[in-house]
Design an enzyme around this catalytic site. Structure first.
Site, PDB file in Angstrom:
ATOM      1  N   LYS A 134      67.754  56.728  37.741  1.00  0.00           N
ATOM      2  CA  LYS A 134      68.839  56.230  38.594  1.00  0.00           C
ATOM      3  C   LYS A 134      69.919  57.286  38.754  1.00  0.00           C
ATOM      4  O   LYS A 134      70.384  57.553  39.862  1.00  0.00           O
ATOM      5  CB  LYS A 134      69.447  54.961  37.966  1.00  0.00           C
ATOM      6  CG  LYS A 134      70.792  54.574  38.562  1.00  0.00           C
ATOM      7  CD  LYS A 134      71.404  53.358  37.890  1.00  0.00           C
ATOM      8  CE  LYS A 134      72.153  53.602  36.605  1.00  0.00           C
ATOM      9  NZ  LYS A 134      73.510  54.170  36.735  1.00  0.00           N
ATOM     10  N   ASN A 135      70.306  57.899  37.622  1.00  0.00           N
ATOM     11  CA  ASN A 135      71.444  58.825  37.677  1.00  0.00           C
ATOM     12  C   ASN A 135      71.092  60.193  38.259  1.00  0.00           C
ATOM     13  O   ASN A 135      71.978  60.998  38.519  1.00  0.00           O
ATOM     14  CB  ASN A 135      72.085  58.965  36.293  1.00  0.00           C
ATOM     15  CG  ASN A 135      72.846  57.702  35.912  1.00  0.00           C
ATOM     16  OD1 ASN A 135      73.044  56.814  36.746  1.00  0.00           O
ATOM     17  ND2 ASN A 135      73.255  57.594  34.660  1.00  0.00           N
ATOM     18  N   CYS A 177      86.343  50.079  34.882  1.00  0.00           N
ATOM     19  CA  CYS A 177      85.119  49.301  34.669  1.00  0.00           C
ATOM     20  C   CYS A 177      85.011  48.928  33.204  1.00  0.00           C
ATOM     21  O   CYS A 177      85.857  49.300  32.397  1.00  0.00           O
ATOM     22  CB  CYS A 177      83.892  50.034  35.184  1.00  0.00           C
ATOM     23  SG  CYS A 177      83.224  51.244  34.086  1.00  0.00           S
ATOM     24  N   ARG A 190      87.710  55.516  33.526  1.00  0.00           N
ATOM     25  CA  ARG A 190      86.866  56.336  34.382  1.00  0.00           C
ATOM     26  C   ARG A 190      87.565  56.845  35.650  1.00  0.00           C
ATOM     27  O   ARG A 190      87.159  56.531  36.771  1.00  0.00           O
ATOM     28  CB  ARG A 190      85.585  55.568  34.741  1.00  0.00           C
ATOM     29  CG  ARG A 190      84.826  55.126  33.504  1.00  0.00           C
ATOM     30  CD  ARG A 190      83.525  54.508  33.824  1.00  0.00           C
ATOM     31  NE  ARG A 190      82.517  55.473  34.212  1.00  0.00           N
ATOM     32  CZ  ARG A 190      81.313  55.150  34.648  1.00  0.00           C
ATOM     33  NH1 ARG A 190      80.965  53.900  34.771  1.00  0.00           N
ATOM     34  NH2 ARG A 190      80.455  56.095  34.969  1.00  0.00           N
ATOM     35  N   ASP A 196      74.704  56.548  27.064  1.00  0.00           N
ATOM     36  CA  ASP A 196      73.962  55.475  27.742  1.00  0.00           C
ATOM     37  C   ASP A 196      72.879  54.862  26.851  1.00  0.00           C
ATOM     38  O   ASP A 196      72.210  53.916  27.267  1.00  0.00           O
ATOM     39  CB  ASP A 196      73.321  56.009  29.040  1.00  0.00           C
ATOM     40  CG  ASP A 196      74.360  56.279  30.115  1.00  0.00           C
ATOM     41  OD1 ASP A 196      75.511  55.817  29.975  1.00  0.00           O
ATOM     42  OD2 ASP A 196      74.025  56.967  31.100  1.00  0.00           O
ATOM     43  N   ARG A 222      71.300  46.501  37.927  1.00  0.00           N
ATOM     44  CA  ARG A 222      71.887  47.698  38.541  1.00  0.00           C
ATOM     45  C   ARG A 222      71.076  48.942  38.187  1.00  0.00           C
ATOM     46  O   ARG A 222      71.071  49.907  38.956  1.00  0.00           O
ATOM     47  CB  ARG A 222      73.324  47.901  38.027  1.00  0.00           C
ATOM     48  CG  ARG A 222      74.345  47.023  38.701  1.00  0.00           C
ATOM     49  CD  ARG A 222      75.748  47.429  38.277  1.00  0.00           C
ATOM     50  NE  ARG A 222      75.815  48.872  38.165  1.00  0.00           N
ATOM     51  CZ  ARG A 222      76.405  49.535  37.176  1.00  0.00           C
ATOM     52  NH1 ARG A 222      77.021  48.896  36.214  1.00  0.00           N
ATOM     53  NH2 ARG A 222      76.410  50.849  37.145  1.00  0.00           N
TER      54      ARG A 222
HETATM   55  N1  EPU Z   1      86.553  61.670  33.246  1.00  0.00           N
HETATM   56  C1  EPU Z   1      87.870  61.897  33.588  1.00  0.00           C
HETATM   57  N2  EPU Z   1      88.151  62.321  34.855  1.00  0.00           N
HETATM   58  C2  EPU Z   1      87.190  62.529  35.791  1.00  0.00           C
HETATM   59  C3  EPU Z   1      85.844  62.300  35.448  1.00  0.00           C
HETATM   60  C4  EPU Z   1      85.552  61.866  34.166  1.00  0.00           C
HETATM   61  O1  EPU Z   1      88.761  61.729  32.773  1.00  0.00           O
HETATM   62  O2  EPU Z   1      87.520  62.915  36.921  1.00  0.00           O
HETATM   63  C5  EPU Z   1      86.204  61.196  31.907  1.00  0.00           C
HETATM   64  C6  EPU Z   1      85.556  59.811  31.926  1.00  0.00           C
HETATM   65  O3  EPU Z   1      86.507  58.780  31.984  1.00  0.00           O
HETATM   66  C7  EPU Z   1      84.739  59.818  30.654  1.00  0.00           C
HETATM   67  C8  EPU Z   1      84.312  61.288  30.537  1.00  0.00           C
HETATM   68  O4  EPU Z   1      85.211  62.032  31.361  1.00  0.00           O
HETATM   69  O5  EPU Z   1      85.559  59.477  29.577  1.00  0.00           O
HETATM   70  C9  EPU Z   1      82.892  61.588  30.980  1.00  0.00           C
HETATM   71  O6  EPU Z   1      82.647  60.954  32.206  1.00  0.00           O
HETATM   72  P1  EPU Z   1      81.612  61.511  33.283  1.00  0.00           P
HETATM   73  O7  EPU Z   1      82.386  61.935  34.490  1.00  0.00           O
HETATM   74  O8  EPU Z   1      80.684  62.496  32.684  1.00  0.00           O
HETATM   75  O9  EPU Z   1      80.825  60.189  33.655  1.00  0.00           O
HETATM   76  P2  EPU Z   1      80.266  59.831  35.083  1.00  0.00           P
HETATM   77  O10 EPU Z   1      79.841  61.079  35.744  1.00  0.00           O
HETATM   78  O11 EPU Z   1      81.190  58.924  35.770  1.00  0.00           O
HETATM   79  C10 EPU Z   1      77.741  59.608  34.412  1.00  0.00           C
HETATM   80  C11 EPU Z   1      76.701  58.538  34.464  1.00  0.00           C
HETATM   81  C12 EPU Z   1      77.033  57.478  33.432  1.00  0.00           C
HETATM   82  C13 EPU Z   1      77.051  58.132  32.051  1.00  0.00           C
HETATM   83  C14 EPU Z   1      78.075  59.284  32.048  1.00  0.00           C
HETATM   84  C15 EPU Z   1      78.091  60.056  30.752  1.00  0.00           C
HETATM   85  C16 EPU Z   1      75.986  58.600  36.763  1.00  0.00           C
HETATM   86  C17 EPU Z   1      75.946  57.949  38.089  1.00  0.00           C
HETATM   87  N3  EPU Z   1      76.662  57.971  35.798  1.00  0.00           N
HETATM   88  O12 EPU Z   1      78.975  58.975  34.719  1.00  0.00           O
HETATM   89  O13 EPU Z   1      75.985  56.514  33.479  1.00  0.00           O
HETATM   90  O14 EPU Z   1      77.410  57.198  31.077  1.00  0.00           O
HETATM   91  O15 EPU Z   1      77.767  60.204  33.118  1.00  0.00           O
HETATM   92  O16 EPU Z   1      76.856  60.588  30.471  1.00  0.00           O
HETATM   93  O17 EPU Z   1      75.399  59.651  36.578  1.00  0.00           O
HETATM   94  C18 EPU Z   1      75.009  54.365  33.272  1.00  0.00           C
HETATM   95  O18 EPU Z   1      74.009  54.783  33.861  1.00  0.00           O
HETATM   96  O19 EPU Z   1      75.024  53.247  32.681  1.00  0.00           O
HETATM   97  C19 EPU Z   1      76.229  55.173  33.240  1.00  0.00           C
HETATM   98  C20 EPU Z   1      77.417  54.636  32.966  1.00  0.00           C
END
Ligand code: EPU
Length: 418
Positions: free
Chosen positions: A22-23, A116, A121, A306, A398
């Site tokens: 998915k990701n 969320c 996030r 995850d 999802r």
């Molecule tokens: N963060 C910030 N600012 C930003 C972006 C992130 O402070 O602009 C923080 C987040 O709040 C978090 C940390 O940085 O504390 C890491 O977040 P990241 O941006 O890596 O997460 P994401 O890209 O939003 C993806 C996956 C998530 C997975 C995380 C961590 C996708 C679509 N989603 O999210 O997947 O948990 O990386 O590996 O790729 C899931 O599939 O259930 C899921 C939540």
């Protein structure tokens, strides 16, 4: 609303095939916006978040044809480079279209995702990186608006903390920017690497994906291509834990063992057996009571956040005390009170959960709060005595493709009820 009804206590045995990630599929779909030529993606998992992303692409003006696990996207013209609130509110990954839309059309208007269940996030890191590439960004009325009428330019971007979709968003913006972009402290997740493979097939020039420094030389135009998405390492990990928690024996096909290495190590430490039976196949089995093993979630190649909830479910019945430390999200313990309803003994202390293994869990009515928390309740239900009824299964839908059918096929007593 659908519920899942599970009668626990059956060791799982047999073979399970893993679907597409998915990701990895979400950024791949967003990347299709970068070219006016058709892109064909295969092994796209038919889960709800993917359906939302497909709707979003169609909203912007792309033609999207879905045929089972195959999706053809033709973004010939994008009249409407927008991601409306109604789509974004159900899927945070919508911010992945910000980079491609502004790179391709010179403007993008994307609803800000709200908070969320697992944490605040924010997307501030996506925004400041796109600003470094020359986008002018304003925020009002719940929307982020990016403008780059003259196009983007290459820049040095150093993420102050590692972000997976932030890295992907900036990579997609930089492939069409003028000049070279260097992303430092980049995410190294397999999903980032898979996106780089796709973009390279489309004509992008990218080095270093999978390391902490990614270099991208912008090109004027990208072309259409075909790409098969990598297997879902979180689905694979969930089934590995399902084998271990039920004292079963599962052959997990169509996975990449290297992508679940950190989990494999912890399962072995807990006393389960895990072996590679080929380049894309893992066997996981367990007999007798497992031992406690500590985990700390980390960016790849560390232990995936995850899989934290699912591993915690495994630890609820292990012998001893396990410390589960969550370092990626500030609120990813929503499954703890639900596991406690099933008899688990877990104490929360800040970013840590201290899990004292109990002899058995008992079935109960529980509520799913987010995608991976739901998976942990399914796993607990598989081993709990009696019946577990899980409410709000839409969270599970999802990200997991037919999880109840796959589990039932290897011997679980599980059914979906209305
Ligand atoms: N963060 C910030 N600012 C930003 C972006 C992130 O402070 O602009 C923080 C987040 O709040 C978090 C940390 O940085 O504390 C890491 O977040 P990241 O941006 O890596 O997460 P994401 O890209 O939003 C993806 C996956 C998530 C997975 C995380 C961590 C996708 C679509 N989603 O999210 O997947 O948990 O990386 O590996 O790729 C899931 O599939 O259930 C899921 C939540």
């Amino acid at each position: 609303m659908d519920k899942l009804c599970i009668r626990g206590g059956k060791p799982l045995a047999g073979e399970v095939g893993i679907g597409g990630s998915k990701n990895a599929a979400l950024p791949a779909l967003a990347a299709c916006l970068l070219t006016a030529e058709p892109v064909r993606l295969t092994r796209i998992p038919p889960v709800r978040d993917i359906g939302t992303m497909e709707k979003l692409l169609a909203w912007t003006g792309a033609l999207v044809e879905v045929d089972g696990g195959e999706v053809l996207v033709h973004a010939g013209e994008l009249q409407n480079p927008e991601a409306p609130y109604d789509l974004v509110k159900t899927m945070r990954a919508s911010s992945l279209v910000l980079g491609p839309l502004v790179a391709r059309t010179g403007r993008a208007r994307v609803s800000m995702p709200g908070g969320c269940a697992i944490g605040a996030r924010p997307i501030n890191l996506h925004i400041s990186a796109l600003e470094a590439l020359g986008a002018r960004i304003t925020q009002s009325h719940g929307y982020v608006e990016a403008q780059a009428p003259q196009g983007l330019h290459g820049a040095e971007v150093r993420f102050e903390r590692i972000t997976v979709t932030g890295t992907e968003d900036v990579m997609m913006a930089a492939v069409l920017a003028d000049g070279e972009t260097v992303i430092a402290n980049a995410a190294r997740e397999p999903e980032v690497q898979d996106l780089a493979v796709l973009l390279t097939k489309m004509g992008a020039q990218i080095d270093g994906a999978g390391t902490e420094t990614i270099r991208i030389r912008g090109v004027a135009k990208l072309r259409g291509t075909e790409h098969r998405i990598i297997p879902d390492r979180i689905e694979a990990g969930t089934f590995m834990i399902a084998a271990a928690i039920t004292g079963g024996n599962l052959l997990i096909r169509d996975c990449v063992p290297e992508h679940v290495h950190a989990l494999t190590e912890q399962l072995r430490q807990a006393g389960a057996e895990a072996s590679e039976e080929g380049p894309c196949t893992l066997r996981v089995s367990a007999g007798g009571r497992l031992r406690s093993a500590d985990i700390t979630t980390m960016e790849y190649p560390g232990f995936a956040t995850d899989l934290q909830a699912q591993f915690m479910a495994l630890m609820t019945t292990a012998q001893g005390i396990a410390i589960v430390t969550e370092t990626i999200f500030e609120n990813r313990f929503m499954h703890v009170p639900e596991l406690a309803r099933m008899g688990a003994n877990i104490r929360l202390e800040g970013g840590q959960a201290i899990v004292a293994g109990v002899a058995e869990l008992t079935g109960a009515q529980v509520i799913a709060s987010d995608l991976r928390a739901s998976a942990s309740l399914v796993l607990a239900g598989l081993v709990a005595k009696g019946e577990t009824l899980i409410d709000r299964v839409y969270h599970l839908d999802r990200g997991y493709e037919k999880i109840e059918a796959k589990l039932a096929a290897v011997g679980a007593d599980i059914r979906r009820v209305q």
